[in-house]
Motif scaffolding. Structure first.
Motif, PDB file in Angstrom:
ATOM      1  N   GLN A   1     -16.778 -44.735  47.432  1.00  0.00           N
ATOM      2  CA  GLN A   1     -17.475 -45.625  48.353  1.00  0.00           C
ATOM      3  C   GLN A   1     -17.649 -47.014  47.742  1.00  0.00           C
ATOM      4  O   GLN A   1     -17.493 -48.024  48.426  1.00  0.00           O
ATOM      5  CB  GLN A   1     -18.833 -45.034  48.735  1.00  0.00           C
ATOM      6  CG  GLN A   1     -18.736 -43.815  49.605  1.00  0.00           C
ATOM      7  CD  GLN A   1     -20.071 -43.127  49.810  1.00  0.00           C
ATOM      8  OE1 GLN A   1     -21.083 -43.469  49.193  1.00  0.00           O
ATOM      9  NE2 GLN A   1     -20.088 -42.123  50.682  1.00  0.00           N
ATOM     10  N   HIS A   2     -17.971 -47.060  46.443  1.00  0.00           N
ATOM     11  CA  HIS A   2     -18.129 -48.335  45.745  1.00  0.00           C
ATOM     12  C   HIS A   2     -16.803 -49.106  45.745  1.00  0.00           C
ATOM     13  O   HIS A   2     -16.779 -50.301  46.049  1.00  0.00           O
ATOM     14  CB  HIS A   2     -18.614 -48.081  44.318  1.00  0.00           C
ATOM     15  CG  HIS A   2     -18.723 -49.303  43.470  1.00  0.00           C
ATOM     16  ND1 HIS A   2     -19.704 -50.253  43.657  1.00  0.00           N
ATOM     17  CD2 HIS A   2     -17.961 -49.744  42.427  1.00  0.00           C
ATOM     18  CE1 HIS A   2     -19.543 -51.230  42.766  1.00  0.00           C
ATOM     19  NE2 HIS A   2     -18.504 -50.933  42.011  1.00  0.00           N
ATOM     20  N   CYS A   3     -15.718 -48.424  45.423  1.00  0.00           N
ATOM     21  CA  CYS A   3     -14.404 -49.073  45.411  1.00  0.00           C
ATOM     22  C   CYS A   3     -14.041 -49.584  46.806  1.00  0.00           C
ATOM     23  O   CYS A   3     -13.545 -50.703  46.946  1.00  0.00           O
ATOM     24  CB  CYS A   3     -13.329 -48.109  44.911  1.00  0.00           C
ATOM     25  SG  CYS A   3     -13.414 -47.766  43.139  1.00  0.00           S
TER      26      CYS A   3
ATOM     27  N   ILE B   1     -23.135 -46.982  38.914  1.00  0.00           N
ATOM     28  CA  ILE B   1     -21.974 -47.322  39.733  1.00  0.00           C
ATOM     29  C   ILE B   1     -22.084 -48.720  40.308  1.00  0.00           C
ATOM     30  O   ILE B   1     -21.100 -49.469  40.328  1.00  0.00           O
ATOM     31  CB  ILE B   1     -21.784 -46.275  40.846  1.00  0.00           C
ATOM     32  CG1 ILE B   1     -21.374 -44.938  40.220  1.00  0.00           C
ATOM     33  CG2 ILE B   1     -20.744 -46.730  41.862  1.00  0.00           C
ATOM     34  CD1 ILE B   1     -21.350 -43.781  41.189  1.00  0.00           C
ATOM     35  N   ALA B   2     -23.252 -49.118  40.763  1.00  0.00           N
ATOM     36  CA  ALA B   2     -23.421 -50.428  41.397  1.00  0.00           C
ATOM     37  C   ALA B   2     -23.064 -51.580  40.465  1.00  0.00           C
ATOM     38  O   ALA B   2     -22.653 -52.643  40.920  1.00  0.00           O
ATOM     39  CB  ALA B   2     -24.849 -50.590  41.901  1.00  0.00           C
TER      40      ALA B   2
ATOM     41  N   ALA C   1     -14.672 -48.671  38.008  1.00  0.00           N
ATOM     42  CA  ALA C   1     -14.999 -47.598  38.946  1.00  0.00           C
ATOM     43  C   ALA C   1     -13.750 -46.783  39.285  1.00  0.00           C
ATOM     44  O   ALA C   1     -13.793 -45.552  39.366  1.00  0.00           O
ATOM     45  CB  ALA C   1     -15.630 -48.163  40.211  1.00  0.00           C
TER      46      ALA C   1
ATOM     47  N   ALA D   1     -16.074 -50.453  49.223  1.00  0.00           N
ATOM     48  CA  ALA D   1     -16.921 -51.609  49.538  1.00  0.00           C
ATOM     49  C   ALA D   1     -16.398 -52.862  48.837  1.00  0.00           C
ATOM     50  O   ALA D   1     -16.382 -53.948  49.429  1.00  0.00           O
ATOM     51  CB  ALA D   1     -18.367 -51.341  49.137  1.00  0.00           C
ATOM     52  N   ARG D   2     -15.967 -52.735  47.581  1.00  0.00           N
ATOM     53  CA  ARG D   2     -15.425 -53.883  46.848  1.00  0.00           C
ATOM     54  C   ARG D   2     -14.134 -54.368  47.506  1.00  0.00           C
ATOM     55  O   ARG D   2     -13.894 -55.568  47.627  1.00  0.00           O
ATOM     56  CB  ARG D   2     -15.170 -53.529  45.381  1.00  0.00           C
ATOM     57  CG  ARG D   2     -16.399 -53.125  44.579  1.00  0.00           C
ATOM     58  CD  ARG D   2     -17.403 -54.256  44.372  1.00  0.00           C
ATOM     59  NE  ARG D   2     -16.873 -55.362  43.620  1.00  0.00           N
ATOM     60  CZ  ARG D   2     -17.110 -55.644  42.356  1.00  0.00           C
ATOM     61  NH1 ARG D   2     -17.890 -54.852  41.665  1.00  0.00           N
ATOM     62  NH2 ARG D   2     -16.595 -56.699  41.784  1.00  0.00           N
TER      63      ARG D   2
ATOM     64  N   ARG E   1     -19.305 -41.210  45.370  1.00  0.00           N
ATOM     65  CA  ARG E   1     -20.026 -42.480  45.238  1.00  0.00           C
ATOM     66  C   ARG E   1     -19.119 -43.560  44.660  1.00  0.00           C
ATOM     67  O   ARG E   1     -19.159 -44.722  45.097  1.00  0.00           O
ATOM     68  CB  ARG E   1     -21.294 -42.298  44.403  1.00  0.00           C
ATOM     69  CG  ARG E   1     -22.372 -41.484  45.110  1.00  0.00           C
ATOM     70  CD  ARG E   1     -23.701 -41.497  44.375  1.00  0.00           C
ATOM     71  NE  ARG E   1     -23.620 -41.077  42.992  1.00  0.00           N
ATOM     72  CZ  ARG E   1     -23.712 -39.813  42.576  1.00  0.00           C
ATOM     73  NH1 ARG E   1     -23.882 -38.846  43.441  1.00  0.00           N
ATOM     74  NH2 ARG E   1     -23.641 -39.533  41.289  1.00  0.00           N
ATOM     75  N   LEU E   2     -18.286 -43.196  43.704  1.00  0.00           N
ATOM     76  CA  LEU E   2     -17.324 -44.154  43.136  1.00  0.00           C
ATOM     77  C   LEU E   2     -16.319 -44.607  44.200  1.00  0.00           C
ATOM     78  O   LEU E   2     -15.985 -45.781  44.291  1.00  0.00           O
ATOM     79  CB  LEU E   2     -16.584 -43.534  41.949  1.00  0.00           C
ATOM     80  CG  LEU E   2     -17.390 -43.401  40.658  1.00  0.00           C
ATOM     81  CD1 LEU E   2     -16.718 -42.412  39.724  1.00  0.00           C
ATOM     82  CD2 LEU E   2     -17.563 -44.764  39.993  1.00  0.00           C
TER      83      LEU E   2
END
Length: 83
Positions: free
Chosen positions: A49-51, A8-9, A16, A53-54, A46-47
């Motif tokens: 959260q990643h989106c 994911i990172a 994502a 953060a981006r 988790r995806l």
């Protein structure tokens, strides 16, 4: 979940988001067994959260646009996530 699932990172926002949409579609369609559904849900979170953060980083970069005393845009300043 398979071992060929991308980290994911290292995913772009768009990749994502597409992966998250695929997970939602699978969960809503009831295609997965209980254990797989739980694993999909966890990966989906988790995806998400990643989106987020981006998106937050992009917003901070936009807010970092430098304005002159007269309010006119003079350029941009590098975004420093540490500050």
């Amino acid at each position: 979940m398979s071992n060929d699932t991308p980290d994911i990172a290292s995913m772009t926002f768009e990749d994502a988001l597409k992966a998250l949409e695929d997970i939602v579609r699978k969960l809503e369609g009831g295609e997965a067994a209980l254990d797989e559904s739980i694993a999909l849900y966890e990966r989906g979170e988790r995806l998400r959260q990643h989106c987020q953060a981006r998106l937050d980083a992009a917003q901070a970069r936009i807010e970092k646009i430098v304005q002159g005393a007269d309010g006119e845009v003079r350029g941009t300043a590098p975004f420093d996530a540490a500050n």
